[in-house]
Motif scaffolding. Structure first.
Motif, PDB file in Angstrom:
ATOM      1  N   VAL A  99      -5.196   8.722   2.335  1.00 49.97           N
ATOM      2  CA  VAL A  99      -5.941   7.335   2.156  1.00 49.97           C
ATOM      3  C   VAL A  99      -4.939   6.289   1.710  1.00 49.97           C
ATOM      4  N   SER A 100      -4.728   5.116   2.503  1.00 46.69           N
ATOM      5  CA  SER A 100      -3.756   4.232   2.353  1.00 46.69           C
ATOM      6  C   SER A 100      -4.574   3.145   1.406  1.00 46.69           C
ATOM      7  N   PHE A 101      -4.003   2.781   0.229  1.00 49.22           N
ATOM      8  CA  PHE A 101      -4.835   1.846  -0.604  1.00 49.22           C
ATOM      9  C   PHE A 101      -3.662   1.203  -1.573  1.00 49.22           C
ATOM     10  N   ALA A 152      -7.571   0.008  -5.982  1.00 50.12           N
ATOM     11  CA  ALA A 152      -8.313   0.796  -5.151  1.00 50.12           C
ATOM     12  C   ALA A 152      -8.443   2.214  -5.209  1.00 50.12           C
ATOM     13  N   HIS A 153      -7.367   2.830  -5.045  1.00 46.46           N
ATOM     14  CA  HIS A 153      -7.124   4.129  -5.376  1.00 46.46           C
ATOM     15  C   HIS A 153      -7.843   4.641  -6.672  1.00 46.46           C
ATOM     16  N   THR A 203     -10.274   7.956  -5.210  1.00 43.79           N
ATOM     17  CA  THR A 203      -9.321   9.037  -4.216  1.00 43.79           C
ATOM     18  C   THR A 203      -8.418   9.698  -4.982  1.00 43.79           C
ATOM     19  N   THR A 260       0.476  -4.535   3.589  1.00 43.89           N
ATOM     20  CA  THR A 260      -0.600  -4.727   2.788  1.00 43.89           C
ATOM     21  C   THR A 260      -1.899  -5.147   3.658  1.00 43.89           C
ATOM     22  N   ALA A 266     -13.715   0.357   2.041  1.00 47.23           N
ATOM     23  CA  ALA A 266     -13.087   0.982   0.997  1.00 47.23           C
ATOM     24  C   ALA A 266     -14.578   1.973   0.533  1.00 47.23           C
ATOM     25  N   TYR A 301       0.751  -1.144   0.042  1.00 45.48           N
ATOM     26  CA  TYR A 301      -0.139   0.065  -0.140  1.00 45.48           C
ATOM     27  C   TYR A 301       0.772   1.389  -0.013  1.00 45.48           C
TER      28      TYR A 301
END
Length: 336
Positions: A203-205, A209-210, A215, A230, A188, A146
């Protein structure tokens, strides 16, 4: 002749009813929309239908069956037969697999993430842990390390993370806390709204997912190499449903896992990651890269304390925590 035709019709009707009686449909609960994160589930459905000759079907629902944080509960009561969830959403419900979410383990590829996950999933203590929810672990959803996107001024040093509100679950959240950030755990699907409203500033992704959850649309910066860890997001099946399958359908399911994961890795590496760089550039997002010394300092502050705490807490709760930790770290060390 009429008698013969009548008998033929009855036989045909009986065969039809028998076929319908043996046809199996499973409901599968995932969330969001179809994306890299669900490609192995989609591929599994395709393979199962093909190998069973249409007698076994997986009906995939994106949020229509359950909230993502409640998928394991749904599995436990048989509300659906298969689901995907992330361990960090409810660590108390699946503590054994959170060993895979410890920060700075040093996993270097999706293939290695799969190997580690399957080794942990097959450990007797882990099977017992998930059996409390009538769940059998089927396969992981391997994710890369991530990194963080954020709004506002970009942190150029670890000290500048102090006070930053960041969506980060599990071990990543624990790691961010060691450098003064304020981690917040949320699913999420809640992240974009939280970012837009200012509830979180970062945001940590993983990259997919980003992109999938938007995001990067308003983001100003991205950390290229923070790599704190992760999350582990398995696909599970209801154990009773699995046990009730015919030998043919069980083989169609279990025999398709490796091929589904191979498809997932190929999709992530060759489609998602190729789209990631251009997506950042198109939006003018600044890339923040930390020095080796800064990363080493972060790892020293976060890794050992998190591992020690995880082992102590889970040993006290009856898990062979040291054994699970040694399994994971031993496999990683053997690859170096």
């Amino acid at each position: 002749m009429r008698k013969f035709l009548g008998q033929a019709a009855i036989i045909a009707l009986s065969v039809s009813f028998a076929s319908e009686a043996f046809a199996v449909e499973w409901n599968v609960s995932v969330w969001g929309k179809r994306r890299a994160f669900t490609e192995h589930v989609e591929k599994l459905a395709e393979l199962v239908k093909e190998k069973s000759g249409g007698d076994f079907t997986l009906n995939i629902s994106y949020g229509g069956l359950s909230k993502n944080r409640e998928n394991l509960d749904g599995i436990s009561i048989g509300a659906f037969e298969m689901a995907q969830f992330c361990a960090g959403y409810h660590r108390d419900k699946n503590p054994s697999i959170t060993v895979l979410e410890l920060p700075f383990l040093g996993v270097s590829s999706l293939e290695q993430e799969i190997e580690l996950s399957m080794a942990v999933y097959n450990h007797p203590a882990v099977k017992d842990d998930l059996s409390r929810w009538n769940a059998t672990l089927l396969m992981p959803s391997p994710l890369p390390q991530y990194n963080i996107v954020g709004i506002g001024d970009a942190p150029k040093s670890l000290e500048e993370f102090k006070g930053l509100t960041v969506r980060a679950t599990g071990g990543i959240g624990a790691a961010m806390k060691t450098i003064g950030a304020v981690p917040t755990s949320m699913s999420a699907t809640e992240v974009r709204q939280a970012m837009d409203s200012g509830v979180v500033k970062a945001v940590s992704f993983a990259p997919h997912a980003h992109m999938s959850f938007g995001t990067i649309e308003n983001a100003k910066w991205w950390t290229t190499n923070l790599n704190p860890g992760t999350v582990n997001c398995p696909v599970v099946v209801n154990t009773d449903a699995l046990d009730s399958l015919s030998d043919k359908n069980r083989e169609a399911l279990l025999g398709s896992v490796d091929e589904s994961l191979a498809h997932y890795v190929d999709y992530y590496n060759n489609k998602t990651m190729k789209a990631w760089g251009p997506a950042l550039e198109e939006r003018g997002i600044e890339k923040i890269t930390f020095t080796d010394d800064q990363i080493a300092s972060f790892k020293e502050a976060a890794a050992a304390p998190a591992a020690k705490a995880w082992i102590e807490d889970n040993t006290a709760n009856g898990l062979p925590a040291q054994e699970l930790y040694d399994l994971v770290t031993g496999m990683i060390a053997a690859k170096k």
